[in-house]
Design a protein around this motif. Structure first.
Motif, short mmCIF file in Angstrom:
data_model
loop_
_atom_site.label_atom_id
_atom_site.label_comp_id
_atom_site.label_asym_id
_atom_site.label_seq_id
_atom_site.Cartn_x
_atom_site.Cartn_y
_atom_site.Cartn_z
N LYS A 80 0.82 -1.21 0.00
CA LYS A 80 0.00 0.00 0.00
C LYS A 80 0.85 1.26 0.00
O LYS A 80 1.97 1.26 0.53
CB LYS A 80 -0.93 0.04 1.21
CG LYS A 80 -2.13 -0.83 1.08
CD LYS A 80 -3.09 -0.55 2.21
CE LYS A 80 -4.37 -1.33 2.00
NZ LYS A 80 -5.34 -1.04 3.03
N PRO A 83 2.03 7.47 2.81
CA PRO A 83 2.41 8.88 2.64
C PRO A 83 3.49 9.34 3.60
O PRO A 83 4.25 10.25 3.28
CB PRO A 83 1.10 9.63 2.87
CG PRO A 83 0.20 8.70 3.58
CD PRO A 83 0.63 7.32 3.22
N TYR A 131 0.01 2.04 -8.91
CA TYR A 131 -0.49 3.34 -8.48
C TYR A 131 -0.26 4.36 -9.58
O TYR A 131 0.75 4.33 -10.27
CB TYR A 131 0.20 3.81 -7.20
CG TYR A 131 -0.42 3.26 -5.94
CD1 TYR A 131 -1.50 3.89 -5.35
CD2 TYR A 131 0.07 2.11 -5.35
CE1 TYR A 131 -2.09 3.39 -4.20
CE2 TYR A 131 -0.51 1.60 -4.21
CZ TYR A 131 -1.58 2.25 -3.63
OH TYR A 131 -2.16 1.75 -2.50
N TRP A 155 -12.94 8.18 -4.84
CA TRP A 155 -11.87 7.78 -3.95
C TRP A 155 -12.11 6.41 -3.34
O TRP A 155 -13.21 6.11 -2.88
CB TRP A 155 -11.77 8.83 -2.84
CG TRP A 155 -10.49 8.89 -2.12
CD1 TRP A 155 -10.23 8.41 -0.87
CD2 TRP A 155 -9.27 9.46 -2.57
NE1 TRP A 155 -8.93 8.67 -0.53
CE2 TRP A 155 -8.32 9.32 -1.55
CE3 TRP A 155 -8.89 10.11 -3.75
CZ2 TRP A 155 -7.01 9.77 -1.66
CZ3 TRP A 155 -7.60 10.56 -3.86
CH2 TRP A 155 -6.68 10.39 -2.83
N THR A 157 -11.14 4.51 -0.23
CA THR A 157 -10.52 4.80 1.06
C THR A 157 -9.56 3.71 1.52
O THR A 157 -8.71 3.95 2.37
CB THR A 157 -11.59 5.02 2.15
OG1 THR A 157 -12.43 3.86 2.21
CG2 THR A 157 -12.42 6.24 1.83
N GLU A 158 -9.69 2.50 0.97
CA GLU A 158 -8.80 1.40 1.37
C GLU A 158 -7.41 1.53 0.75
O GLU A 158 -6.43 1.22 1.39
CB GLU A 158 -9.41 0.06 0.94
CG GLU A 158 -10.67 -0.30 1.68
CD GLU A 158 -10.41 -0.58 3.15
OE1 GLU A 158 -9.41 -1.25 3.45
OE2 GLU A 158 -11.20 -0.13 3.98
N ASN A 159 -7.33 1.99 -0.50
CA ASN A 159 -6.07 1.94 -1.23
C ASN A 159 -5.49 3.30 -1.62
O ASN A 159 -4.29 3.44 -1.77
CB ASN A 159 -6.22 1.10 -2.50
CG ASN A 159 -6.61 -0.32 -2.18
OD1 ASN A 159 -6.07 -0.93 -1.27
ND2 ASN A 159 -7.57 -0.85 -2.90
N ASP A 160 -6.34 4.30 -1.84
CA ASP A 160 -5.88 5.61 -2.30
C ASP A 160 -5.44 6.46 -1.11
O ASP A 160 -5.94 6.30 0.00
CB ASP A 160 -6.99 6.33 -3.06
CG ASP A 160 -7.47 5.54 -4.27
OD1 ASP A 160 -6.74 4.62 -4.70
OD2 ASP A 160 -8.55 5.83 -4.77
N ASN A 161 -4.50 7.38 -1.38
CA ASN A 161 -4.02 8.24 -0.32
C ASN A 161 -3.43 9.50 -0.93
O ASN A 161 -3.37 9.64 -2.16
CB ASN A 161 -2.98 7.53 0.54
CG ASN A 161 -3.11 7.86 2.00
OD1 ASN A 161 -3.41 8.99 2.36
ND2 ASN A 161 -2.88 6.87 2.84
N TYR A 179 -1.46 13.01 -5.09
CA TYR A 179 -2.48 11.98 -4.90
C TYR A 179 -1.96 10.67 -5.47
O TYR A 179 -1.42 10.63 -6.58
CB TYR A 179 -3.78 12.35 -5.63
CG TYR A 179 -4.34 13.68 -5.20
CD1 TYR A 179 -5.14 13.79 -4.09
CD2 TYR A 179 -4.07 14.83 -5.95
CE1 TYR A 179 -5.66 15.02 -3.68
CE2 TYR A 179 -4.58 16.06 -5.56
CZ TYR A 179 -5.36 16.14 -4.43
OH TYR A 179 -5.87 17.35 -4.05
#
Length: 184
Positions: A80, A83, A131, A155, A157-161, A179
């Motif tokens: 994953k 950030p 990604y 979005w 929420t599990e994988n994107d950041n 992003y």
């Protein structure tokens, strides 16, 4: 009542092949690309045990023709996006690029483009597979005004950041956002 039997169909010697026959499709592709710079490098072959009449004469098949790769159907990333791994590095890039810079539209535009490219290269070097990255850098002149920057996106929420950083001095304000969106 006299019923005549149907005559047996006579096979045609110069019959054109069917588009559904693999050997004929391969021949069509090869012939149509004969005069171009493109060429047929791979064509799916029959499963083991099936006999393809175009391959009967050749005793050895290339490695490419034997290999079959299935879809992974992987719905999530192996690793994953994190950030916190990039937060400090992007902050150092931001400070290094804009420390001591006075606002000038043309200079700040070029610096913002360079910063966005540097953030993208830094992020891609981390090796998060599947990604896709979006980097935006906002630069404006500081005159005591209030600025709100917002974004909207579909979005997961599990994988994107994302990573968002701001810097402000007496002449300019900068907001950099990166992003990371997982591409299934």
């Amino acid at each position: 009542m006299d019923v005549k039997p149907k005559p047996e169909p006579v096979p045609q010697q110069g019959r054109r092949g069917s588009e559904f026959e693999k050997s004929y499709t391969k021949k069509l592709l090869t012939d149509s690309l004969k005069d171009s710079s493109l060429r047929v490098t791979h064509f799916d072959v029959a499963e083991p045990g099936e006999v393809d009449d175009s391959e009967q004469g050749s005793s050895s098949q290339s490695h490419q023709e034997q290999a079959k790769v299935a879809n992974t159907y992987r719905m999530g990333p192996v690793r994953k996006f994190m950030p916190h791994l990039l937060q400090k590095q992007i902050e150092e890039l931001l400070k290094g690029t804009f420390t001591g810079v006075m606002y000038d539209h043309s200079v700040c535009k070029d610096l913002a483009d360079k910063l966005a490219d540097d953030i993208l290269k830094l992020t891609e070097a981390q090796g998060f597979d599947r990604y896709r990255y979006v980097v935006t850098v906002f630069v404006g002149e500081e005159k005591g005004q209030g600025v709100n920057i917002a974004s909207r996106a579909l979005w997961d929420t599990e994988n994107d950041n994302f990573v968002s950083l701001s810097l402000k001095n007496s002449s300019i304000f900068i907001t950099a956002m990166m992003y990371a969106v997982y591409f299934e």
